[in-house]
Scaffold this active site. Sequence first.
Site, short mmCIF file in Angstrom:
data_model
loop_
_atom_site.label_atom_id
_atom_site.label_comp_id
_atom_site.label_asym_id
_atom_site.label_seq_id
_atom_site.Cartn_x
_atom_site.Cartn_y
_atom_site.Cartn_z
N LYS A 10 20.42 43.23 -42.99
CA LYS A 10 19.56 43.86 -43.65
C LYS A 10 19.69 45.25 -44.18
O LYS A 10 19.81 45.80 -44.98
CB LYS A 10 18.17 43.96 -43.20
CG LYS A 10 17.47 42.08 -43.45
CD LYS A 10 15.58 41.60 -43.49
CE LYS A 10 15.36 42.01 -44.90
NZ LYS A 10 15.32 41.18 -45.76
N SER B 195 -8.27 33.56 -39.53
CA SER B 195 -8.54 34.15 -40.41
C SER B 195 -6.76 33.67 -41.48
O SER B 195 -6.43 33.95 -41.93
CB SER B 195 -8.78 35.56 -40.51
OG SER B 195 -8.72 36.70 -41.32
N SER B 196 -6.45 34.36 -40.15
CA SER B 196 -5.00 34.47 -40.32
C SER B 196 -3.65 33.07 -40.31
O SER B 196 -3.26 32.61 -41.37
CB SER B 196 -3.85 35.14 -39.44
OG SER B 196 -4.71 36.66 -39.48
N TRP C 183 -3.59 45.25 -24.67
CA TRP C 183 -4.16 44.25 -25.88
C TRP C 183 -3.14 42.74 -25.52
O TRP C 183 -3.45 41.66 -25.98
CB TRP C 183 -2.92 44.43 -26.55
CG TRP C 183 -1.92 44.38 -27.30
CD1 TRP C 183 -0.40 45.13 -26.33
CD2 TRP C 183 -1.46 43.55 -27.96
NE1 TRP C 183 0.68 44.92 -26.56
CE2 TRP C 183 0.61 43.55 -27.88
CE3 TRP C 183 -1.24 42.70 -28.75
CZ2 TRP C 183 1.09 42.82 -28.34
CZ3 TRP C 183 -0.55 41.60 -29.18
CH2 TRP C 183 1.24 41.92 -29.04
N TYR D 85 7.75 40.64 -35.93
CA TYR D 85 8.01 39.93 -37.19
C TYR D 85 6.99 39.68 -37.64
O TYR D 85 7.06 39.98 -39.06
CB TYR D 85 9.08 39.13 -37.09
CG TYR D 85 10.19 39.20 -35.86
CD1 TYR D 85 10.88 40.99 -36.25
CD2 TYR D 85 10.33 38.52 -35.10
CE1 TYR D 85 12.08 40.93 -35.35
CE2 TYR D 85 11.83 38.58 -33.78
CZ TYR D 85 12.02 40.49 -34.28
OH TYR D 85 13.04 40.38 -33.65
N SER E 170 12.72 46.88 -49.39
CA SER E 170 13.43 45.99 -50.55
C SER E 170 13.47 46.41 -51.78
O SER E 170 14.19 46.50 -52.72
CB SER E 170 14.41 44.92 -50.56
OG SER E 170 14.04 44.46 -49.29
N HIS F 290 11.89 37.81 -22.80
CA HIS F 290 13.00 39.21 -23.05
C HIS F 290 11.38 40.08 -22.55
O HIS F 290 11.33 41.72 -22.51
CB HIS F 290 13.67 39.07 -23.84
CG HIS F 290 12.50 40.08 -25.26
ND1 HIS F 290 13.06 39.82 -26.80
CD2 HIS F 290 11.17 40.03 -25.79
CE1 HIS F 290 12.24 40.28 -27.64
NE2 HIS F 290 11.27 39.62 -27.14
N HIS F 291 9.39 39.46 -22.67
CA HIS F 291 8.65 40.74 -22.51
C HIS F 291 8.98 40.35 -21.23
O HIS F 291 7.87 41.29 -20.41
CB HIS F 291 7.62 40.33 -23.05
CG HIS F 291 7.96 40.92 -24.85
ND1 HIS F 291 7.51 41.56 -25.04
CD2 HIS F 291 8.21 39.83 -25.50
CE1 HIS F 291 7.63 41.44 -26.79
NE2 HIS F 291 8.46 40.86 -26.48
N GLU G 86 4.73 37.98 -33.48
CA GLU G 86 3.84 38.58 -33.99
C GLU G 86 4.50 39.88 -34.45
O GLU G 86 4.53 40.85 -35.55
CB GLU G 86 2.59 38.70 -32.92
CG GLU G 86 1.84 40.10 -33.55
CD GLU G 86 0.83 39.75 -35.35
OE1 GLU G 86 1.04 38.54 -35.31
OE2 GLU G 86 0.11 40.42 -35.41
N THR H 174 18.80 41.32 -38.59
CA THR H 174 18.66 42.36 -38.85
C THR H 174 19.57 43.51 -39.01
O THR H 174 19.44 44.04 -40.05
CB THR H 174 17.91 43.49 -37.45
OG1 THR H 174 16.98 42.10 -36.48
CG2 THR H 174 17.52 44.19 -38.35
N ASP I 268 -3.72 32.66 -59.43
CA ASP I 268 -4.70 33.39 -58.78
C ASP I 268 -3.94 32.37 -56.84
O ASP I 268 -3.02 31.67 -57.41
CB ASP I 268 -5.60 33.04 -58.32
CG ASP I 268 -6.87 33.89 -58.02
OD1 ASP I 268 -7.06 34.13 -56.40
OD2 ASP I 268 -7.59 34.15 -58.08
N HIS J 275 5.82 37.86 -29.63
CA HIS J 275 7.32 38.15 -29.86
C HIS J 275 7.37 37.67 -31.32
O HIS J 275 7.67 38.51 -32.60
CB HIS J 275 8.69 37.85 -29.36
CG HIS J 275 9.44 38.28 -30.43
ND1 HIS J 275 10.03 39.24 -29.54
CD2 HIS J 275 10.57 37.79 -31.07
CE1 HIS J 275 10.96 39.69 -30.23
NE2 HIS J 275 10.79 38.80 -31.51
N HIS K 85 -7.29 50.23 -29.06
CA HIS K 85 -5.81 51.21 -29.79
C HIS K 85 -4.93 49.64 -30.03
O HIS K 85 -4.93 49.80 -31.61
CB HIS K 85 -5.23 51.92 -29.11
CG HIS K 85 -4.18 52.77 -29.88
ND1 HIS K 85 -4.37 52.81 -31.01
CD2 HIS K 85 -2.55 52.25 -29.65
CE1 HIS K 85 -3.10 53.48 -31.63
NE2 HIS K 85 -2.60 52.70 -31.03
N ARG L 79 3.46 53.71 -18.38
CA ARG L 79 2.40 53.79 -19.47
C ARG L 79 0.69 52.93 -18.41
O ARG L 79 0.55 52.85 -17.33
CB ARG L 79 2.41 52.67 -19.52
CG ARG L 79 3.61 51.36 -21.02
CD ARG L 79 3.92 50.42 -21.06
NE ARG L 79 3.77 49.78 -22.12
CZ ARG L 79 3.76 48.53 -22.40
NH1 ARG L 79 3.84 47.78 -22.34
NH2 ARG L 79 2.19 48.37 -23.47
CU CU1 Z 1 9.61 40.53 -28.42
#
Ligand code: CU1
Length: 535
Positions: A340, A178-179, A149, A266, A277, A311-312, A264, A337, A109, A262, A79, A459
Amino acid sequence: MATTYASADTDAHDGKPKFWVRWFFSTNHKDIGTLYLILGLIGGLVGGFLSIMMRLELSEPGLQFFGNPHTYNMFITMHGLLMIFFMVMPIIIGGLGNWFVPLMIGAPDMAFPRMNNLSFWLLAVALVCGVISMFLPGGAGGAGFGGSWVMYPPLSTSGHPGPAFDFLIIGILAAGFSSIFGAINFITTIFNMRAPGMTMHKMPLYAWSVLVTSWLLLLSLPVLAAAMIMLFTDRTVGTGFFDPAMGGDPLMFQHLFWFFGHPEVYVMILPAFGIISHVIATFSRKPVFGYLGMAYAMVAIGVVGFVVWAHHMYTVGMDVDVKAYFLAATFVIAVPTGVKVFSWLATMWGGSIRYSIPMQWALATIFLFVIGGVTGVFLASAGLDTAAHDTYFVVAHFHYVLSMGAVFAIFSGFTYWFGKMSGYLYNKWLAGLQFWLFFIGVNLAFMPQHFLGWQGMPRRIPDYFQEYQLLNQISSYGSYMSAIGVIVFIVWVIEAFIVKRKAGDNYWGEGADTLEWTLSSPPPYHQYSKLPQIK
Ligand code: CU1
C-alpha cells in the site's frame, strides 16, 4: 467509468422530513452519517479533554491534580475507550462510511435503513453509559473504572467493586452491537446494492476498505461481547471464568480480548487507507497505482490480522515457539502494508501534485504512519518487546499509528469531502493553520515518548523520576498545541457554515477523482429515482 443519470433533479421523494423525524427517526444514510460525525466530535472532545488533563499532570514530576492516582488511571482508561469507540470508529466508518459508501457504489441508501438508525442510537446510549461510569463508585476509593481499556481481570473483577465498571460493560456491549449491526448493513449493501455495472473490481477503494473493515467487526466483536459478558457474570452472579480459585483462567481473557483487539486496530486504519488512496489519486491527477493490489492488500491485512493477536502478550509466559509463531505472523503483515505505501508513492510518481489541504493531511498520514509502522516492527519482535513492554515506547508507537495515521486520514477525508457534504467551502488559511498546529503539536507530543520509553518510563503512572522531566515537558507542550488545533478546526467548520461560500459541483476541479455518482454538492436528499447507470 462513465456515469449517466436516470432522471432529472426534480424528484417527489426529495422532501426532507421535519426536524424531529429527520434527526431522531432517521433512515437516510446521509443524515445518519452526519449524526455519527457529530457523535464522533463529542466523543473526541471528551476524550481529548482527558488527554490534556493527563499531559498537565505529567508536565512535571509529583502529583499535580490527581490526589487519588485512581482518577488518573480512570482518565487513561476513558481516553482510550472514547477515542477508539466514540471518536475514530464513529467518524471513519459510521460517519464517512454512511455518507459515501452508498454514493460510491450507486445505491439508493443502506440495505437496512432502520437498522442503521438502531446502530447509531445504540452507540449514543453506549456513550452515555460510558460517561456516566466516570462518576460512579469504582476502584481504589475513587470514581470510575481505572483498569485501562484492556480491562484485564482480576483488576476488572475483584479489583473494581462498585457499579462503575458494570455501567462501562453495558456501554461497551451496546457499542459492540452497534458495530455488529453496522457491519451487517455495510456488507449487505456492498454485496447486493451496487448499481448495474459496478462490479467488485471497479468499486472505489474506500468502499473496499469499509467492506473489509465490516468483516473484521463482524468476526471480532462477538468475541469481545462474550468476554465482556463473562466479566459481567464473574462480577455479579459468582461465575469464575477468569478466577483461578474457581478453576478459571485470567489469561483466557487476554486471549479473547486481543482476538478482538488486534483486528480492531485495522478497523481504525483500513478506512484511513481507503480515504487517502482517493485523496492522493485526486491531487496527483492520476488513477491510483495498482488498484487491484491495493484492494487485495487490504483483504490480506484483514485476514492475517486475525492470527497475530498474542503479540500483545509476549510477557505473560508463553512458550518460545508460540512467541516465534506470533512474531513471524506479525512480520508478514508488513508485506501488504508495504504494497500500500509503495503504491501511494507510485501514484504520486510523475503526477501533477497539488498541495491542497486534504493532500497535506494525506501525505502527513503516510509519513507518520510509516514511523508508527517501523516502531511496530520493533514491538512485534518478542525480544525487543520484553524490554519495551508497558513503557512509553508502546504509547508513542500506537499514537503514531492512530493519532497520526487514523486521525490525520479522518481530517484528510473530512477536508476532501466537506464541500460535498455541506455544500460549502472552508477558509483555506484557517484549515491550513489547523494542519500545521496539529502536525507540529502531535510530533512534539509523541516523538519524545519514544525516548522516554526506551529510557524505561512506564505507562499508566501519574508520577516519574526527575530525569524524565524535559522530554515530558516537550510532550505536554505538544499536546496543548494540538488542542489549539482542535479549536481552530471547530472555528473553521463554524466559519464555513456562517459565510456559506458555495462549493459548486465537482469543486476540486478538472482531473478530480470524483467517485460519487452524483457530482452535485451537496447530493440530493434522496437518490431513489436518480440512480446512475454505470457503463
Ligand atoms: Cu496487535
